[in-house]
Design a protein around this motif. Structure first.
Motif, PDB file in Angstrom:
ATOM      1  N   LEU A   1       0.847  -1.191   0.000  1.00  0.00           N
ATOM      2  CA  LEU A   1       0.000   0.000   0.000  1.00  0.00           C
ATOM      3  C   LEU A   1       0.876   1.233   0.000  1.00  0.00           C
ATOM      4  O   LEU A   1       2.041   1.172   0.399  1.00  0.00           O
ATOM      5  CB  LEU A   1      -0.876   0.065   1.262  1.00  0.00           C
ATOM      6  N   THR A   2       0.293   2.346  -0.428  1.00  0.00           N
ATOM      7  CA  THR A   2       1.011   3.603  -0.312  1.00  0.00           C
ATOM      8  C   THR A   2       0.278   4.462   0.693  1.00  0.00           C
ATOM      9  O   THR A   2      -0.944   4.578   0.632  1.00  0.00           O
ATOM     10  CB  THR A   2       1.043   4.349  -1.660  1.00  0.00           C
ATOM     11  N   ILE A   3       0.991   5.023   1.639  1.00  0.00           N
ATOM     12  CA  ILE A   3       0.380   5.979   2.545  1.00  0.00           C
ATOM     13  C   ILE A   3       0.915   7.343   2.151  1.00  0.00           C
ATOM     14  O   ILE A   3       2.114   7.596   2.225  1.00  0.00           O
ATOM     15  CB  ILE A   3       0.698   5.657   4.019  1.00  0.00           C
ATOM     16  N   THR A   4       0.009   8.184   1.682  1.00  0.00           N
ATOM     17  CA  THR A   4       0.402   9.488   1.165  1.00  0.00           C
ATOM     18  C   THR A   4       1.250  10.233   2.182  1.00  0.00           C
ATOM     19  O   THR A   4       0.887  10.317   3.345  1.00  0.00           O
ATOM     20  CB  THR A   4      -0.850  10.312   0.792  1.00  0.00           C
ATOM     21  N   GLY A   5       2.382  10.717   1.719  1.00  0.00           N
ATOM     22  CA  GLY A   5       3.250  11.504   2.592  1.00  0.00           C
ATOM     23  C   GLY A   5       4.170  10.659   3.458  1.00  0.00           C
ATOM     24  O   GLY A   5       5.058  11.189   4.106  1.00  0.00           O
ATOM     25  N   ARG A   6       3.934   9.348   3.490  1.00  0.00           N
ATOM     26  CA  ARG A   6       4.791   8.528   4.342  1.00  0.00           C
ATOM     27  C   ARG A   6       5.598   7.511   3.536  1.00  0.00           C
ATOM     28  O   ARG A   6       6.718   7.174   3.903  1.00  0.00           O
ATOM     29  CB  ARG A   6       3.969   7.805   5.425  1.00  0.00           C
ATOM     30  N   GLY A   7       5.019   6.978   2.492  1.00  0.00           N
ATOM     31  CA  GLY A   7       5.775   6.054   1.664  1.00  0.00           C
ATOM     32  C   GLY A   7       5.090   4.720   1.472  1.00  0.00           C
ATOM     33  O   GLY A   7       3.878   4.596   1.609  1.00  0.00           O
ATOM     34  N   THR A   8       5.907   3.731   1.159  1.00  0.00           N
ATOM     35  CA  THR A   8       5.383   2.410   0.819  1.00  0.00           C
ATOM     36  C   THR A   8       5.308   1.526   2.051  1.00  0.00           C
ATOM     37  O   THR A   8       6.238   1.465   2.850  1.00  0.00           O
ATOM     38  CB  THR A   8       6.289   1.774  -0.263  1.00  0.00           C
ATOM     39  N   VAL A   9       4.171   0.860   2.163  1.00  0.00           N
ATOM     40  CA  VAL A   9       3.916  -0.023   3.302  1.00  0.00           C
ATOM     41  C   VAL A   9       3.691  -1.433   2.780  1.00  0.00           C
ATOM     42  O   VAL A   9       2.980  -1.624   1.802  1.00  0.00           O
ATOM     43  CB  VAL A   9       2.651   0.454   4.064  1.00  0.00           C
ATOM     44  N   VAL A  10       4.324  -2.413   3.413  1.00  0.00           N
ATOM     45  CA  VAL A  10       4.017  -3.802   3.089  1.00  0.00           C
ATOM     46  C   VAL A  10       3.322  -4.428   4.292  1.00  0.00           C
ATOM     47  O   VAL A  10       3.606  -4.081   5.437  1.00  0.00           O
ATOM     48  CB  VAL A  10       5.284  -4.619   2.728  1.00  0.00           C
ATOM     49  N   THR A  11       2.389  -5.328   4.002  1.00  0.00           N
ATOM     50  CA  THR A  11       1.696  -6.010   5.091  1.00  0.00           C
ATOM     51  C   THR A  11       1.881  -7.512   4.974  1.00  0.00           C
ATOM     52  O   THR A  11       2.146  -8.035   3.894  1.00  0.00           O
ATOM     53  CB  THR A  11       0.182  -5.704   5.083  1.00  0.00           C
ATOM     54  N   GLY A  12       1.726  -8.185   6.094  1.00  0.00           N
ATOM     55  CA  GLY A  12       1.833  -9.640   6.107  1.00  0.00           C
ATOM     56  C   GLY A  12       2.038 -10.124   7.525  1.00  0.00           C
ATOM     57  O   GLY A  12       2.040  -9.339   8.469  1.00  0.00           O
ATOM     58  N   ALA A  13       2.191 -11.432   7.666  1.00  0.00           N
ATOM     59  CA  ALA A  13       2.439 -12.019   8.980  1.00  0.00           C
ATOM     60  C   ALA A  13       3.926 -12.319   9.102  1.00  0.00           C
ATOM     61  O   ALA A  13       4.529 -12.872   8.178  1.00  0.00           O
ATOM     62  CB  ALA A  13       1.629 -13.293   9.155  1.00  0.00           C
ATOM     63  N   VAL A  14       4.517 -11.932  10.236  1.00  0.00           N
ATOM     64  CA  VAL A  14       5.934 -12.207  10.463  1.00  0.00           C
ATOM     65  C   VAL A  14       6.094 -13.723  10.613  1.00  0.00           C
ATOM     66  O   VAL A  14       5.478 -14.338  11.480  1.00  0.00           O
ATOM     67  CB  VAL A  14       6.451 -11.493  11.736  1.00  0.00           C
ATOM     68  N   GLU A  15       6.894 -14.319   9.728  1.00  0.00           N
ATOM     69  CA  GLU A  15       7.074 -15.777   9.783  1.00  0.00           C
ATOM     70  C   GLU A  15       8.034 -16.175  10.905  1.00  0.00           C
ATOM     71  O   GLU A  15       7.829 -17.160  11.600  1.00  0.00           O
ATOM     72  CB  GLU A  15       7.589 -16.277   8.432  1.00  0.00           C
ATOM     73  N   ARG A  16       9.105 -15.393  11.047  1.00  0.00           N
ATOM     74  CA  ARG A  16      10.011 -15.673  12.159  1.00  0.00           C
ATOM     75  C   ARG A  16      10.839 -14.438  12.504  1.00  0.00           C
ATOM     76  O   ARG A  16      10.921 -13.493  11.720  1.00  0.00           O
ATOM     77  CB  ARG A  16      10.922 -16.841  11.824  1.00  0.00           C
TER      78      ARG A  16
END
Ligand code: GDP
Ligand code: MG
Length: 389
Positions: A217-232
């Motif tokens: 996702l892009t958050i305007t003014g903040r940059g690129t965001v990735v989402t997901g579950a931390v595997e380890r």
């Protein structure tokens, strides 16, 4: 400022699975309703869970909905898995990250094809703990409900689950949503069953950080965001990371879970990571965020694969060397070519050992589960037994 996430209880990921229309989304909404009445969660109405199809089709939103809530002893991220066959891919990648599943079976309709397919896939991707919600119990006749319960227990036993002993709770998501005390009580009983039946899994906190990217996702003014579950592993603001697939190194400048900033994300957490200076289109679902240098992408592996039988929705014809399906590894979707051993042929329903050459390299390791798909449907599920070769 946003309220920070305070870790007071163990965090678990669970999900609903089961045949379309058996009431997964209604039950998910009902759980949030009951817990919001108890004061340990926010109510999420049905239509906010069941996202608009056009949004999903554009691929910009999360095609599996996450809601969060707390019971007396745990903090849960709950994934409402879409039941439709077209979304099995998300079922697979989502199920790979859940610590337990609520199998929703309509007491009126009983075990249906997708019920069986989801149980099979859950087993294949390593979901160890299943609790059954026998839903629509408000509408089912007692005798029929008894039969459905037996049928579900048998199905689970046939797939290696302790079908005789695991909890089967009769619920009505619909009536609980309406506030009927008999049925809100049944939701409480279901949550108690999940709390006690699904153990807190061992988390690999000491391993190098790894997060398979589910969405960007892009958050305007903040940059690129990735989402997901931390595997380890764990990650904090300021940590250096590598984005495998994007071929770039960067620094994590924000860590959040469900909109709340957190000091440290740990294995098992569902998070959003803000990445410094990474263009939106450089990162995609399937990429992996990890400690720089901790992973080596590979193309070749050996695996044990169970081909679904034709009745389970698998192929109608055998597989031979040269077969080129899609492989769903973590959140990545990669084409690859199969080589079979001496016999050179495998029938739907068979479990076989085969060698795979992927079209492009991804991080692989022994024990990694994956799905095999072709033409939009799942035809097999496997486990990596050897990397390289
Ligand atoms: P999903 O496809 O498994 O997510 O199913 P939905 O939650 O969308 O529900 C499918 C249909 O079943 C809807 O019309 C619901 O209102 C209905 N339904 C869901 N739960 C219950 C229940 O407990 N009792 C009754 N009678 N109907 C229900
Ligand atoms: Mg649904």
């Amino acid at each position: 400022a946003k309220q920070a996430y305070v870790r007071t209880k163990p965090h678990l990921n669970i999900g609903t699975m089961g045949h379309v229309d058996h009431g997964k989304t209604t039950l998910t909404a009902a759980i949030t309703k009951v817990l919001s009445d108890r004061g340990t969660g926010a109510f999420v109405p049905f239509d906010r869970i069941d996202r608009a199809p056009e949004e999903a089709a554009r691929g910009i939103t999360i095609t599996i909905a996450h809601v969060e809530y707390e019971t007396g002893t745990r903090h849960y991220a709950h994934i409402d898995m879409p039941g439709h066959a077209d979304f099995i891919k998300n079922m697979v990648t989502g199920a790979a990250q859940v610590d337990g599943a609520i199998l929703v079976v309509s007491a009126v309709d009983g075990v249906m094809p997708q019920t069986a397919e989801h149980v099979l896939l859950a087993r294949q991707v390593g979901v160890e703990h299943v609790v059954v919600a026998l839903n629509k119990a408000d509408a089912g006749e007692e005798e029929l409900t008894e039969l459905v319960e037996l049928e579900v227990r048998e199905l689970l036993t046939a797939h290696g689950y302790p079908g005789d002993t695991l909890p089967v709770v009769r619920v009505s998501g619909l009536r609980a949503l309406e506030g009927d005390p008999r049925w809100t009580g049944a939701i409480e009983a279901l949550l108690d069953a999940v709390d006690t039946w699904v153990p807190v899994p061992e988390r690999y906190l000491d391993a190098p950080f790894l997060l398979p990217v589910e969405n960007v996702l892009t958050i305007t003014g903040r940059g690129t965001v990735v989402t997901g579950a931390v595997e380890r592993g764990t990650v904090r603001v300021g940590d250096k990371v590598e984005v495998l697939g994007a071929g770039t190194e960067t620094v994590v400048t924000g860590v959040e879970t469900f909109g709340k900033p957190m000091e440290e994300a740990q294995a098992g957490d569902n998070v959003a990571l803000l990445l410094r200076g990474v263009p939106r289109d450089a990162v995609r679902r399937g990429h992996i965020v990890a400690v720089p240098g901790s992973l080596t992408p590979r193309r070749r592996f050996t695996a044990t694969v169970r081909l679904l039988s034709t009745r389970e929705g698998g192929r109608r014809t055998p597989v031979t060397s040269g077969y080129r399906p899609q492989f769903y590894l973590r959140t990545a979707d990669v084409a690859g070519e199969v080589a079979l051993g001496e016999d050179g042929i495998a029938l739907p329903g068979d479990t076989v050992t085969l060698d795979v050459g992927l079209d492009h390299a991804v991080p692989l390791e022994t024990g990694l589960g994956f799905a095999v798909r072709e033409g939009g449907r799942t035809v097999g599920a496997g486990t990596v037994t050897r990397v390289g070769g």
